[in-house]
Design a protein around this motif. Structure first.
Motif, PDB file in Angstrom:
ATOM      1  N   SER A   2       0.820  -1.207   0.000  1.00  0.00           N
ATOM      2  CA  SER A   2       0.000   0.000   0.000  1.00  0.00           C
ATOM      3  C   SER A   2       0.854   1.258   0.000  1.00  0.00           C
ATOM      4  O   SER A   2       1.944   1.282   0.551  1.00  0.00           O
ATOM      5  CB  SER A   2      -0.889   0.027   1.240  1.00  0.00           C
ATOM      6  N   GLN A   3       0.323   2.272  -0.616  1.00  0.00           N
ATOM      7  CA  GLN A   3       0.949   3.585  -0.588  1.00  0.00           C
ATOM      8  C   GLN A   3      -0.148   4.629  -0.494  1.00  0.00           C
ATOM      9  O   GLN A   3      -1.308   4.341  -0.776  1.00  0.00           O
ATOM     10  CB  GLN A   3       1.795   3.803  -1.836  1.00  0.00           C
ATOM     11  N   THR A   4       0.241   5.819  -0.089  1.00  0.00           N
ATOM     12  CA  THR A   4      -0.718   6.919   0.018  1.00  0.00           C
ATOM     13  C   THR A   4      -0.468   7.890  -1.123  1.00  0.00           C
ATOM     14  O   THR A   4       0.662   8.317  -1.358  1.00  0.00           O
ATOM     15  CB  THR A   4      -0.562   7.631   1.379  1.00  0.00           C
ATOM     16  N   GLU A   6      -1.700  11.555  -2.656  1.00  0.00           N
ATOM     17  CA  GLU A   6      -2.406  12.796  -2.333  1.00  0.00           C
ATOM     18  C   GLU A   6      -2.667  13.562  -3.618  1.00  0.00           C
ATOM     19  O   GLU A   6      -1.747  13.825  -4.389  1.00  0.00           O
ATOM     20  CB  GLU A   6      -1.578  13.649  -1.364  1.00  0.00           C
ATOM     21  N   PHE A  33     -10.058   6.002   1.177  1.00  0.00           N
ATOM     22  CA  PHE A  33      -9.775   7.372   0.741  1.00  0.00           C
ATOM     23  C   PHE A  33     -10.435   8.360   1.678  1.00  0.00           C
ATOM     24  O   PHE A  33     -11.384   8.026   2.383  1.00  0.00           O
ATOM     25  CB  PHE A  33     -10.231   7.604  -0.709  1.00  0.00           C
ATOM     26  N   THR A  43      -7.001  12.139  -0.361  1.00  0.00           N
ATOM     27  CA  THR A  43      -5.918  11.246   0.064  1.00  0.00           C
ATOM     28  C   THR A  43      -6.405   9.820  -0.144  1.00  0.00           C
ATOM     29  O   THR A  43      -7.454   9.437   0.365  1.00  0.00           O
ATOM     30  CB  THR A  43      -5.580  11.482   1.555  1.00  0.00           C
ATOM     31  N   LYS A  45      -5.477   5.642  -0.130  1.00  0.00           N
ATOM     32  CA  LYS A  45      -4.602   4.530   0.239  1.00  0.00           C
ATOM     33  C   LYS A  45      -4.862   3.439  -0.797  1.00  0.00           C
ATOM     34  O   LYS A  45      -5.991   2.986  -0.970  1.00  0.00           O
ATOM     35  CB  LYS A  45      -4.908   4.024   1.645  1.00  0.00           C
TER      36      LYS A  45
END
Length: 77
Positions: A2-4, A6, A33, A43, A45
């Motif tokens: 997983s990454q975030t 933006e 999100f 944002t 995920k």
């Protein structure tokens, strides 16, 4: 993994928020999100590439770009 991601999305009302929610809800690989209408920040995920998330949100017709580090509200410093 997983990454975030933006994103800055031009949203002016709850209708805009709803459109973004619908698109992200249908996008495979999006885990969660958060949408902040006031700062026009989304944002996400996810375990899909950031560019794919950007393209998905762009389908709403809203101006969409990656949130730049250093912008108010950014986690990065």
């Amino acid at each position: 993994m997983s990454q975030t991601v933006e994103l800055k999305v031009a949203m002016s009302c709850q209708g805009c928020v709803g459109a973004v929610k619908r698109v992200l809800g249908k996008t495979e690989g999006v885990e969660s999100f958060d949408i902040d209408l006031e700062s026009q920040k989304v944002t996400v995920k996810t375990n899909i590439p950031p560019e794919t998330v950007l393209q998905a949100v762009s389908k709403t017709g809203k101006a969409t770009s990656f949130w730049e580090a250093g912008e108010p509200g950014s986690k990065s410093t």
